[in-house]
Write an enzyme that holds these catalytic residues in place. Structure first.
Site, mmCIF file in Angstrom:
data_model
loop_
_atom_site.group_PDB
_atom_site.id
_atom_site.type_symbol
_atom_site.label_atom_id
_atom_site.label_comp_id
_atom_site.label_asym_id
_atom_site.label_seq_id
_atom_site.Cartn_x
_atom_site.Cartn_y
_atom_site.Cartn_z
ATOM 1 N N PRO A 9 -82.305 -49.755 58.912
ATOM 2 C CA PRO A 9 -82.954 -49.281 60.134
ATOM 3 C C PRO A 9 -82.222 -48.132 60.833
ATOM 4 O O PRO A 9 -80.991 -48.108 60.876
ATOM 5 C CB PRO A 9 -82.982 -50.530 61.032
ATOM 6 C CG PRO A 9 -82.003 -51.474 60.434
ATOM 7 C CD PRO A 9 -81.972 -51.180 58.969
ATOM 8 N N ASN A 10 -83.018 -47.230 61.326
ATOM 9 C CA ASN A 10 -82.578 -46.066 62.118
ATOM 10 C C ASN A 10 -81.916 -44.964 61.294
ATOM 11 O O ASN A 10 -81.615 -43.895 61.811
ATOM 12 C CB ASN A 10 -81.638 -46.490 63.267
ATOM 13 C CG ASN A 10 -82.324 -47.423 64.236
ATOM 14 O OD1 ASN A 10 -83.413 -47.099 64.709
ATOM 15 N ND2 ASN A 10 -81.743 -48.567 64.514
ATOM 16 N N ARG A 17 -79.864 -38.542 65.372
ATOM 17 C CA ARG A 17 -79.407 -39.770 66.014
ATOM 18 C C ARG A 17 -77.902 -39.691 66.320
ATOM 19 O O ARG A 17 -77.096 -39.552 65.391
ATOM 20 C CB ARG A 17 -79.659 -40.913 65.025
ATOM 21 C CG ARG A 17 -79.071 -42.219 65.408
ATOM 22 C CD ARG A 17 -79.121 -43.201 64.252
ATOM 23 N NE ARG A 17 -78.658 -44.481 64.708
ATOM 24 C CZ ARG A 17 -78.253 -45.454 63.909
ATOM 25 N NH1 ARG A 17 -78.276 -45.291 62.602
ATOM 26 N NH2 ARG A 17 -77.845 -46.588 64.407
ATOM 27 N N TYR A 22 -72.769 -39.951 63.949
ATOM 28 C CA TYR A 22 -73.304 -39.950 62.580
ATOM 29 C C TYR A 22 -73.406 -38.555 61.954
ATOM 30 O O TYR A 22 -73.822 -38.426 60.804
ATOM 31 C CB TYR A 22 -74.681 -40.633 62.566
ATOM 32 C CG TYR A 22 -74.621 -42.083 63.011
ATOM 33 C CD1 TYR A 22 -73.969 -43.034 62.231
ATOM 34 C CD2 TYR A 22 -75.189 -42.495 64.218
ATOM 35 C CE1 TYR A 22 -73.891 -44.362 62.635
ATOM 36 C CE2 TYR A 22 -75.123 -43.821 64.629
ATOM 37 C CZ TYR A 22 -74.473 -44.747 63.830
ATOM 38 O OH TYR A 22 -74.394 -46.056 64.228
ATOM 39 N N ASN A 74 -76.492 -49.162 52.799
ATOM 40 C CA ASN A 74 -76.090 -49.107 54.197
ATOM 41 C C ASN A 74 -77.140 -49.915 54.965
ATOM 42 O O ASN A 74 -78.224 -49.409 55.245
ATOM 43 C CB ASN A 74 -76.046 -47.663 54.698
ATOM 44 C CG ASN A 74 -75.580 -47.578 56.141
ATOM 45 O OD1 ASN A 74 -75.527 -48.603 56.849
ATOM 46 N ND2 ASN A 74 -75.247 -46.387 56.596
ATOM 47 N N ALA A 77 -77.794 -51.776 61.284
ATOM 48 C CA ALA A 77 -77.457 -52.888 62.184
ATOM 49 C C ALA A 77 -77.632 -54.258 61.515
ATOM 50 O O ALA A 77 -76.994 -55.237 61.929
ATOM 51 C CB ALA A 77 -78.312 -52.799 63.444
ATOM 52 N N GLU A 98 -71.236 -51.549 49.870
ATOM 53 C CA GLU A 98 -71.727 -51.332 51.239
ATOM 54 C C GLU A 98 -71.098 -50.057 51.798
ATOM 55 O O GLU A 98 -69.893 -49.853 51.661
ATOM 56 C CB GLU A 98 -71.323 -52.544 52.089
ATOM 57 C CG GLU A 98 -71.775 -52.447 53.527
ATOM 58 C CD GLU A 98 -71.573 -53.775 54.251
ATOM 59 O OE1 GLU A 98 -71.999 -54.827 53.739
ATOM 60 O OE2 GLU A 98 -70.968 -53.753 55.339
ATOM 61 N N HIS A 100 -70.867 -47.446 55.278
ATOM 62 C CA HIS A 100 -71.167 -47.105 56.672
ATOM 63 C C HIS A 100 -70.676 -45.695 56.943
ATOM 64 O O HIS A 100 -69.550 -45.355 56.560
ATOM 65 C CB HIS A 100 -70.506 -48.091 57.643
ATOM 66 C CG HIS A 100 -71.013 -49.478 57.442
ATOM 67 N ND1 HIS A 100 -72.277 -49.843 57.819
ATOM 68 C CD2 HIS A 100 -70.463 -50.542 56.818
ATOM 69 C CE1 HIS A 100 -72.480 -51.101 57.463
ATOM 70 N NE2 HIS A 100 -71.397 -51.543 56.855
ATOM 71 N N ARG A 107 -65.382 -49.147 66.578
ATOM 72 C CA ARG A 107 -66.455 -49.071 67.581
ATOM 73 C C ARG A 107 -66.554 -50.400 68.341
ATOM 74 O O ARG A 107 -65.556 -51.093 68.497
ATOM 75 C CB ARG A 107 -67.758 -48.682 66.870
ATOM 76 C CG ARG A 107 -67.649 -47.305 66.178
ATOM 77 C CD ARG A 107 -68.931 -46.929 65.468
ATOM 78 N NE ARG A 107 -70.042 -46.784 66.418
ATOM 79 C CZ ARG A 107 -71.314 -46.742 66.039
ATOM 80 N NH1 ARG A 107 -71.636 -46.796 64.757
ATOM 81 N NH2 ARG A 107 -72.262 -46.631 66.953
HETATM 82 C C1 DQA Z 1 -73.983 -47.902 60.452
HETATM 83 C C2 DQA Z 1 -73.153 -48.695 61.459
HETATM 84 C C3 DQA Z 1 -73.988 -49.792 62.106
HETATM 85 O O1 DQA Z 1 -73.205 -50.510 63.046
HETATM 86 C C4 DQA Z 1 -75.170 -49.186 62.827
HETATM 87 O O2 DQA Z 1 -75.980 -50.205 63.362
HETATM 88 C C5 DQA Z 1 -75.960 -48.264 61.969
HETATM 89 C C6 DQA Z 1 -75.244 -47.347 61.083
HETATM 90 C C7 DQA Z 1 -73.193 -46.705 59.879
HETATM 91 O O3 DQA Z 1 -73.635 -46.162 58.872
HETATM 92 O O4 DQA Z 1 -72.176 -46.296 60.435
HETATM 93 O O5 DQA Z 1 -77.172 -48.202 62.054
HETATM 94 O O6 DQA Z 1 -74.334 -48.751 59.371
#
Ligand code: DQA
Length: 147
Positions: A9-10, A17, A22, A74, A77, A98, A100, A107
């Site tokens: 998501p996102n 964003r 990011y 990835n 959240a 995984e 990020h 954070r």
């Molecule tokens: C993320 C880190 C997560 O905490 C966050 O919710 C994201 C992006 C990252 O790529 O740094 O959506 O996975």
């Protein structure tokens, strides 16, 4: 060798964003970077992004029959609370790394907990989009070592 890259998501909002966290590169840029690397490495790569947990689960479940040898994920959240994704990774016999983009350990405290990392072969965090490229190289090595 075929690798699947799953973004949760996102992550479709990359580039716009929270760019301080990011970066300014988009998901399309990530796709371009990975395709370039994959050409050199003689690996095939497909990317899939969804804001829906169930859609990500379907991709995990179908990955073996679609011929993928491993997954870079990835979970966004979902990383921090999706037991369903955790169980989905555990349910398949494919290596998952995984990734990020941001350093989740630097954070908010809730971000340092990953429910998906324990069922992954490793985690790369805080190295920006480059983390996906590192994951791809590591996954290729891992799969070749296993095969
Ligand atoms: C993320 C880190 C997560 O905490 C966050 O919710 C994201 C992006 C990252 O790529 O740094 O959506 O996975």
């Amino acid at each position: 060798m075929k690798i699947l890259v799953l973004n949760g998501p996102n992550l479709n909002m990359l580039g716009n964003r929270e760019p301080d966290i990011y970066g300014r590169d988009s998901l399309e840029q990530l796709e371009k970077n990975l395709h370039e690397l994959c050409q050199q490495e003689k690996v095939e790569v497909d990317l899939f992004q969804s804001n829906y947990e169930g859609a990500l689960l379907d991709e995990l479940h179908n990955a073996t029959k679609k011929g993928y040898a491993g997954i870079i994920m990835n979970p966004g959240a979902f990383t921090h609370y999706s037991i369903a994704l955790r169980d989905g990774i555990a349910a398949i016999d494919l290596p998952v790394i995984e990734v990020h983009i941001s350093n989740v350990h630097a954070r908010e405290e809730f971000r340092s907990k990953s429910v998906t990392a324990p069922v992954s072969i490793g985690q790369i965090t805080g190295l920006g989009l480059y983390g996906y490229e590192l994951a791809l190289l590591a996954l290729k090595q891992y799969i070749q070592g296993r095969g």
